[in-house]
Design a protein around this motif. Structure first.
Motif, PDB file in Angstrom:
ATOM      1  N   LYS A 180      73.891  22.705   2.838  1.00  0.00           N
ATOM      2  CA  LYS A 180      72.843  21.987   2.103  1.00  0.00           C
ATOM      3  C   LYS A 180      71.466  22.265   2.707  1.00  0.00           C
ATOM      4  O   LYS A 180      70.486  22.456   1.984  1.00  0.00           O
ATOM      5  N   TYR A 181      71.403  22.281   4.029  1.00  0.00           N
ATOM      6  CA  TYR A 181      70.116  22.540   4.684  1.00  0.00           C
ATOM      7  C   TYR A 181      69.631  23.962   4.397  1.00  0.00           C
ATOM      8  O   TYR A 181      68.439  24.192   4.211  1.00  0.00           O
ATOM      9  N   PHE A 182      70.574  24.901   4.359  1.00  0.00           N
ATOM     10  CA  PHE A 182      70.192  26.265   4.013  1.00  0.00           C
ATOM     11  C   PHE A 182      69.660  26.339   2.585  1.00  0.00           C
ATOM     12  O   PHE A 182      68.738  27.109   2.297  1.00  0.00           O
ATOM     13  N   LEU A 183      70.210  25.550   1.695  1.00  0.00           N
ATOM     14  CA  LEU A 183      69.697  25.520   0.321  1.00  0.00           C
ATOM     15  C   LEU A 183      68.280  24.953   0.276  1.00  0.00           C
ATOM     16  O   LEU A 183      67.450  25.395  -0.527  1.00  0.00           O
ATOM     17  N   ILE A 184      67.994  23.980   1.128  1.00  0.00           N
ATOM     18  CA  ILE A 184      66.632  23.441   1.201  1.00  0.00           C
ATOM     19  C   ILE A 184      65.674  24.521   1.703  1.00  0.00           C
ATOM     20  O   ILE A 184      64.572  24.696   1.167  1.00  0.00           O
ATOM     21  N   VAL A 185      66.114  25.273   2.716  1.00  0.00           N
ATOM     22  CA  VAL A 185      65.283  26.366   3.235  1.00  0.00           C
ATOM     23  C   VAL A 185      65.083  27.428   2.164  1.00  0.00           C
ATOM     24  O   VAL A 185      63.978  27.967   1.999  1.00  0.00           O
ATOM     25  N   LEU A 186      66.137  27.725   1.413  1.00  0.00           N
ATOM     26  CA  LEU A 186      66.037  28.713   0.350  1.00  0.00           C
ATOM     27  C   LEU A 186      65.048  28.262  -0.730  1.00  0.00           C
ATOM     28  O   LEU A 186      64.234  29.054  -1.213  1.00  0.00           O
ATOM     29  N   SER A 187      65.083  26.982  -1.062  1.00  0.00           N
ATOM     30  CA  SER A 187      64.128  26.458  -2.037  1.00  0.00           C
ATOM     31  C   SER A 187      62.700  26.574  -1.522  1.00  0.00           C
ATOM     32  O   SER A 187      61.791  26.934  -2.276  1.00  0.00           O
ATOM     33  N   ALA A 188      62.499  26.295  -0.242  1.00  0.00           N
ATOM     34  CA  ALA A 188      61.163  26.419   0.334  1.00  0.00           C
ATOM     35  C   ALA A 188      60.697  27.873   0.322  1.00  0.00           C
ATOM     36  O   ALA A 188      59.510  28.144   0.060  1.00  0.00           O
ATOM     37  N   LEU A 189      61.605  28.807   0.588  1.00  0.00           N
ATOM     38  CA  LEU A 189      61.222  30.219   0.559  1.00  0.00           C
ATOM     39  C   LEU A 189      60.823  30.666  -0.849  1.00  0.00           C
ATOM     40  O   LEU A 189      59.853  31.397  -1.030  1.00  0.00           O
ATOM     41  N   TYR A 190      61.581  30.220  -1.847  1.00  0.00           N
ATOM     42  CA  TYR A 190      61.206  30.546  -3.227  1.00  0.00           C
ATOM     43  C   TYR A 190      59.862  29.920  -3.589  1.00  0.00           C
ATOM     44  O   TYR A 190      59.057  30.526  -4.297  1.00  0.00           O
ATOM     45  N   PHE A 191      59.632  28.706  -3.102  1.00  0.00           N
ATOM     46  CA  PHE A 191      58.360  28.036  -3.380  1.00  0.00           C
ATOM     47  C   PHE A 191      57.200  28.793  -2.724  1.00  0.00           C
ATOM     48  O   PHE A 191      56.143  28.942  -3.319  1.00  0.00           O
ATOM     49  N   GLU A 192      57.403  29.255  -1.498  1.00  0.00           N
ATOM     50  CA  GLU A 192      56.359  30.006  -0.786  1.00  0.00           C
ATOM     51  C   GLU A 192      56.069  31.341  -1.471  1.00  0.00           C
ATOM     52  O   GLU A 192      54.947  31.796  -1.501  1.00  0.00           O
ATOM     53  N   LYS A 193      57.125  31.974  -1.980  1.00  0.00           N
ATOM     54  CA  LYS A 193      56.953  33.284  -2.598  1.00  0.00           C
ATOM     55  C   LYS A 193      56.161  33.119  -3.874  1.00  0.00           C
ATOM     56  O   LYS A 193      55.329  33.879  -4.221  1.00  0.00           O
TER      57      LYS A 193
END
Length: 99
Positions: free
Chosen positions: A86-99
């Motif tokens: 779940k935490y990795f999914l949060i990080v993945l969402s943040a990376l998509y948001f940053e991109k």
């Protein structure tokens, strides 16, 4: 007194004109995806997204495999790995948001 007012109005107008020109002219140049710095950042984000997706899948898969063990031996570990996923999914969402 009136001269001071006109100087302030003129200075405000000049600052506003500079702001509008910088937004119109520089924004197109600086946000171009083919610019060298932007291209490097996009590639770095793509690499980080790929790594994060791999880690998310690995944590979810490991959690599933551990939960298949007979009895309740691996249940706490499987639960912790699911939380990590779940935490990795949060990080993945943040990376998509940053991109």
């Amino acid at each position: 007194m009136i001269e001071r007012f006109f100087k302030k109005v003129a200075l405000t107008g000049i600052c506003f004109l500079i702001a509008v020109l910088s937004i119109k002219v520089l924004s197109g140049v600086l946000t171009d995806p083919d610019m060298g710095l932007n291209k490097m950042c996009i590639e770095a984000y793509d690499n980080k997204i790929e790594t994060t997706m791999l880690l998310t899948g690995t944590a979810a898969g490991a959690s599933t495999v551990i939960s298949l063990l007979p009895g309740d031996v691996g249940t706490p570990i499987a639960t912790q790995l699911a939380d990590v996923s779940k935490y990795f999914l949060i990080v993945l969402s943040a990376l998509y948001f940053e991109k």
